[in-house]
Write a protein that holds these residues in place. Structure first.
Motif, short mmCIF file in Angstrom:
data_model
loop_
_atom_site.label_atom_id
_atom_site.label_comp_id
_atom_site.label_asym_id
_atom_site.label_seq_id
_atom_site.Cartn_x
_atom_site.Cartn_y
_atom_site.Cartn_z
N UNK A 1 40.72 6.00 -0.78
CA UNK A 1 39.94 6.26 -2.00
C UNK A 1 38.78 7.20 -1.71
N UNK A 2 38.14 7.01 -0.55
CA UNK A 2 37.05 7.92 -0.17
C UNK A 2 37.58 9.35 -0.04
N UNK A 3 38.79 9.48 0.55
CA UNK A 3 39.42 10.80 0.67
C UNK A 3 39.50 11.46 -0.71
N UNK A 4 39.94 10.72 -1.71
CA UNK A 4 40.11 11.32 -3.05
C UNK A 4 38.78 11.60 -3.72
N UNK A 5 37.79 10.76 -3.48
CA UNK A 5 36.46 11.02 -4.08
C UNK A 5 35.90 12.32 -3.53
N UNK A 6 35.95 12.48 -2.19
CA UNK A 6 35.44 13.71 -1.59
C UNK A 6 36.29 14.90 -2.04
N UNK A 7 37.62 14.68 -2.10
CA UNK A 7 38.54 15.75 -2.50
C UNK A 7 38.14 16.33 -3.85
N UNK B 1 49.91 8.33 0.92
CA UNK B 1 49.02 9.09 1.80
C UNK B 1 49.83 9.84 2.84
N UNK B 2 50.84 9.18 3.39
CA UNK B 2 51.68 9.80 4.42
C UNK B 2 52.53 10.93 3.83
N UNK B 3 53.15 10.67 2.67
CA UNK B 3 54.02 11.70 2.06
C UNK B 3 53.20 12.95 1.70
N UNK B 4 52.02 12.74 1.08
CA UNK B 4 51.16 13.88 0.73
C UNK B 4 50.75 14.63 1.99
N UNK B 5 50.48 13.87 3.07
CA UNK B 5 50.02 14.50 4.30
C UNK B 5 51.12 15.40 4.87
N UNK B 6 52.35 14.90 4.84
CA UNK B 6 53.46 15.67 5.39
C UNK B 6 53.76 16.89 4.52
N UNK B 7 53.80 16.71 3.21
CA UNK B 7 54.11 17.84 2.30
C UNK B 7 53.02 18.90 2.40
N UNK B 8 51.75 18.46 2.37
CA UNK B 8 50.66 19.44 2.44
C UNK B 8 50.66 20.14 3.80
N UNK B 9 51.01 19.41 4.86
CA UNK B 9 51.05 20.02 6.18
C UNK B 9 52.11 21.10 6.27
#
Lengths: 129, 137
Positions: B111-117, B28-36
């Motif tokens: 998991x909720x993040x990915x469902x909404x995503x 979650x942290x790595x994706x957050x940093x890369x996407x940011x």
């Protein structure tokens, strides 16, 4: 090793530096504004309208033909600059070697200033139709 | 400590760059940093392209043609994915920062993040990409 640099959720609320504490709050407060503004902006520009329809003339005549809409987009720009550049400050502090850290942070803030000037200039100076 | 997501606990394992010990929290942290970082790079381009509306409208319209071309639409879909993940996971971070008790459910929140995503992102991607095959067909 002092307090952990990361918590379960992300970066723990800083305790050592007042500046870091303000940055920590600024990133989170601006994120609340951007959750609404940036997602609504993306939905408007990609779902409601299509990028193919949004020429410079269209933006001038439709999207930016009111002070309120320009002010809203300028407010989004301010939130983006606060959030994006303070976020990148954290990233640079994590990875940039200390001998070039202040130089890289200076370049980062200079870039933020340039984008502030460019964005503000076009919002204010673009003629109304 | 929750497995696989806490800060580095053992001093022997400490490295000079930030790191988690694996698991959902690290991803979650790595994706957050890369996407940011990705969205930040686009913001630089985007402020300049909007500035062109005043400075050089023809150049803006030319960029708009690139954005709405098939490769541009794929790139916009990736941009939207980065923005949407960063927004959703960012709310997960804020929720846990201000209500620390919820960190116990950080994996469920992810998991909720990915469902909404995917629930919103897949129809969104379809809308952005649809003109590619409408033009081609």
């Amino acid at each position: 090793m002092s307090a952990p640099r990361y918590s379960l959720s992300g970066r723990p609320r800083p305790t050592g530096s007042t500046v870091d504490l303000y940055v920590w709050y600024a990133v989170r407060l601006s994120s609340l504004a951007l959750f609404v503004l940036a997602l609504a902006h993306f939905a408007m520009t990609h779902f409601v309208f299509d990028p193919a329809d949004q020429s410079a003339e269209w933006v001038r005549q439709t999207r930016w033909n009111s002070v309120a809409l320009r002010a809203l987009d300028w407010g989004m720009l301010m939130a983006v600059l606060v959030h994006g550049f303070l976020g990148m400050r954290t990233v640079l502090q994590d990875y940039v070697p200390s001998r070039v850290r202040s130089l890289s942070l200076g370049a980062l803030y200079l870039l933020a200033l340039i984008l502030f000037v460019l964005g503000t200039q076009v919002v204010i100076a673009l003629p109304f139709d | 400590m929750v497995r696989g997501s806490g800060p580095l606990a053992s001093p022997q394992k400490l490295r000079s760059y930030p790191s988690y010990r694996g698991g959902e929290g690290m991803a979650a942290w790595a994706f957050h940093r890369i996407s940011g970082i990705g969205v930040w790079l686009f913001i630089i381009l985007h402020v300049i392209d909007i500035w062109l509306i005043g400075a050089n409208p023809e150049a803006y319209d030319f960029l708009g043609q690139i954005y709405s071309s098939p490769p541009g639409r794929v790139a916009e879909t990736l941009l939207g994915a980065a923005l949407f993940y960063h927004a959703l996971n960012g709310m997960r971070i804020v929720v846990m920062d201000f209500w620390p008790a919820l960190t116990a459910y950080h994996r469920q929140l992810w998991r909720i993040v990915w469902i909404v995503f995917f629930a919103i992102g897949l129809p969104g991607a379809y809308i952005i990409l649809k003109p590619i095959w409408e033009v081609a067909g």
